[in-house]
Design a protein around this motif. Structure first.
Motif, mmCIF file in Angstrom:
data_model
loop_
_atom_site.group_PDB
_atom_site.id
_atom_site.type_symbol
_atom_site.label_atom_id
_atom_site.label_comp_id
_atom_site.label_asym_id
_atom_site.label_seq_id
_atom_site.Cartn_x
_atom_site.Cartn_y
_atom_site.Cartn_z
ATOM 1 N N GLN A 17 0.822 -1.207 0.000
ATOM 2 C CA GLN A 17 0.000 0.000 0.000
ATOM 3 C C GLN A 17 0.857 1.258 0.000
ATOM 4 O OE1 GLN A 17 -3.040 0.029 3.008
ATOM 5 N NE2 GLN A 17 -3.959 -1.880 2.297
ATOM 6 N N ILE A 18 2.007 1.195 0.633
ATOM 7 C CA ILE A 18 2.929 2.338 0.649
ATOM 8 C C ILE A 18 3.632 2.476 -0.700
ATOM 9 C CG2 ILE A 18 5.079 3.217 1.656
ATOM 10 C CD1 ILE A 18 4.166 1.843 4.317
ATOM 11 N N ALA A 19 4.070 1.356 -1.262
ATOM 12 C CA ALA A 19 4.861 1.383 -2.496
ATOM 13 C C ALA A 19 4.021 1.719 -3.728
ATOM 14 C CB ALA A 19 5.553 0.041 -2.698
ATOM 15 N N ARG A 20 2.798 1.272 -3.777
ATOM 16 C CA ARG A 20 1.962 1.454 -4.974
ATOM 17 C C ARG A 20 1.887 2.909 -5.443
ATOM 18 N NH1 ARG A 20 0.128 -0.409 -9.669
ATOM 19 N NH2 ARG A 20 -1.913 0.402 -10.129
ATOM 20 N N PRO A 21 1.556 3.868 -4.585
ATOM 21 C CA PRO A 21 1.472 5.256 -5.049
ATOM 22 C C PRO A 21 2.819 5.806 -5.517
ATOM 23 C CG PRO A 21 0.468 5.051 -2.863
ATOM 24 C CD PRO A 21 1.104 3.743 -3.201
ATOM 25 N N MET A 22 3.912 5.297 -4.955
ATOM 26 C CA MET A 22 5.228 5.800 -5.355
ATOM 27 C C MET A 22 5.526 5.453 -6.815
ATOM 28 S SD MET A 22 7.453 5.218 -1.811
ATOM 29 C CE MET A 22 8.386 3.968 -2.539
ATOM 30 N N ASN A 25 2.487 7.204 -9.200
ATOM 31 C CA ASN A 25 2.529 8.655 -9.251
ATOM 32 C C ASN A 25 3.958 9.134 -9.002
ATOM 33 O OD1 ASN A 25 -0.405 8.975 -9.396
ATOM 34 N ND2 ASN A 25 -0.365 8.121 -7.355
ATOM 35 N N PRO A 26 4.773 9.110 -10.037
ATOM 36 C CA PRO A 26 6.161 9.535 -9.820
ATOM 37 C C PRO A 26 6.218 10.988 -9.365
ATOM 38 C CG PRO A 26 5.686 9.312 -12.156
ATOM 39 C CD PRO A 26 4.485 8.807 -11.420
ATOM 40 N N PRO A 27 7.269 11.353 -8.653
ATOM 41 C CA PRO A 27 7.371 12.729 -8.164
ATOM 42 C C PRO A 27 7.415 13.731 -9.314
ATOM 43 C CG PRO A 27 9.364 11.471 -7.681
ATOM 44 C CD PRO A 27 8.396 10.531 -8.302
ATOM 45 N N LEU A 28 6.898 14.874 -9.051
ATOM 46 C CA LEU A 28 6.794 15.931 -10.051
ATOM 47 C C LEU A 28 8.145 16.549 -10.397
ATOM 48 C CD1 LEU A 28 4.869 17.620 -11.784
ATOM 49 C CD2 LEU A 28 4.560 19.131 -9.836
ATOM 50 N N HIS A 29 9.114 16.476 -9.479
ATOM 51 C CA HIS A 29 10.360 17.206 -9.717
ATOM 52 C C HIS A 29 11.106 16.725 -10.958
ATOM 53 C CE1 HIS A 29 11.610 13.950 -6.924
ATOM 54 N NE2 HIS A 29 12.692 13.939 -7.654
ATOM 55 N N GLY A 30 10.981 15.442 -11.326
ATOM 56 C CA GLY A 30 11.639 14.954 -12.541
ATOM 57 C C GLY A 30 11.084 15.640 -13.778
#
Length: 116
Positions: A17-22, A25-30
């Motif tokens: 559950q923690i890993a799925r959103p990571m 939804n990759p971080p916006l900074h890239g």
């Protein structure tokens, strides 16, 4: 480490559950970095120059590898080393040959012979 299988299943579920959103939804900074570089002509020019430098280095390393293998008297054709493009290169070695390199000479690569 968990005390039993039931606890391990519960922990795995929470980690998923923690890993799925990571990953979803990759971080916006890239994306912001890419947008900044491609949106600025000077930065884009520098980036293209650096990418070309990296590509030329890869080509040079492949050429040097092929030439070294030929100088060592290898009876095999190593044309596939210099004919490939991209970051990775397939050596043509079998999994058994890769295992020997790893076990006897501490040279590491994937078992399909892929090198970088």
């Amino acid at each position: 480490l968990c005390d039993d299988e039931i606890q391990a299943v519960a922990v795995k579920s929470q980690l998923q559950q923690i890993a799925r959103p990571m990953y979803s939804n990759p971080p916006l900074h890239g994306a912001l970095i890419v947008s900044t570089i491609l949106g600025d002509p000077a930065l884009k020019s520098l980036w293209l120059k650096e990418v070309k430098g990296m590509a030329d280095r890869i080509i040079g390393m492949r050429k040097a590898l092929k030439e070294s293998l030929e100088k060592l008297g290898s009876p095999l054709s190593w044309e596939h080393i210099t004919n490939q493009i991209g970051m990775f290169c397939y050596s043509g070695m079998t999994p058994e040959q890769v295992d020997r390199l790893t076990n006897e000479f501490h040279i590491y690569m994937t078992r399909n012979g892929r090198i970088r």
